[in-house]
Design a protein around this motif. Structure first.
Motif: not given
Length: 207
Positions: A37-47
């Motif tokens: 929740p409340n996450t606007n941007t997802i990039d490779g660091s999330f994984f």
């Protein structure tokens, strides 16, 4: 519809519900992954998870049994993916006490050293094995199991779980550090209250 037919249908429906197998595990998801929740941007660091660097970066290994987890609590990208890891670090003579994982089987791989491992099935039979580097051992889902480093050196293992949150129920902690009445425990273990109190004192958190 007659009363007899209605009762028959209800009985059949009830029987169908009763005979459904009990399943405890991660639910399927309807998206590729779950965004916090409340996450606007997802990039490779999330994984990406870097918490196991202790294995490769020369960090001083701990002098007591330690578990480094990569579950969805530490690695949110695992949420909904039905998988997680743990690194188990065993100085010689240390043990991972008897415990269970209610939501997943555990697949343990020995990276360094040697381990004595075992589990107990629902019939009370104990299965044990001495593992060497490169050996793999599976602990079936929900069964009580343990690992012990009886070797002269350090032992390191990597465990994989079929759940993003397998859960851990420690038997010593659950029995003797949760406030279960001393009399109940004494009767259960066929001993006296004094012995139970000594066990509880040994498991108490040191200040």
């Amino acid at each position: 519809m007659t009363t007899v037919k209605l009762i028959s249908l209800l009985l059949v429906a009830s029987l169908a519900i009763i005979i459904q197998p009990a399943i405890s595990g991660d639910p399927d998801i309807l998206t590729d992954f779950i965004t916090p929740p409340n996450t606007n941007t997802i990039d490779g660091s999330f994984f990406t998870f870097s918490g196991f660097g202790i294995l490769v970066n020369g960090t001083q290994l701990p002098d007591k049994f330690t578990v480094v987890k990569a579950t969805m609590a530490q690695f949110p990208a695992l949420n909904g993916q039905s998988v997680s890891y743990a690194t188990l670090l065993f100085p010689n003579g240390t043990t991972n006490p008897p415990h269970t994982h209610p939501r997943a089987a555990e697949l343990l791989f020995v990276l360094d050293g040697e381990l004595n491992v075992g589990f107990v099935d629902t019939a009370g039979k104990l299965y044990t094995q001495n593992l060497q580097v490169g050996d793999m051992f599976v602990f079936p889902k929900g069964l009580v199991h343990f690992q012990y480093n009886a070797g002269a050196g350090y032992a390191i293992a990597l465990s994989a779980f079929g759940s993003a949150n397998a859960g851990t129920v420690s038997l010593p902690g659950t029995l003797f550090a949760t406030g279960i009445d001393d009399v109940v425990l004494a009767k259960s273990f066929k001993t006296d209250v004094g012995v139970i109190q000594k066990l509880k004192a040994g498991l108490a958190v040191k200040p």
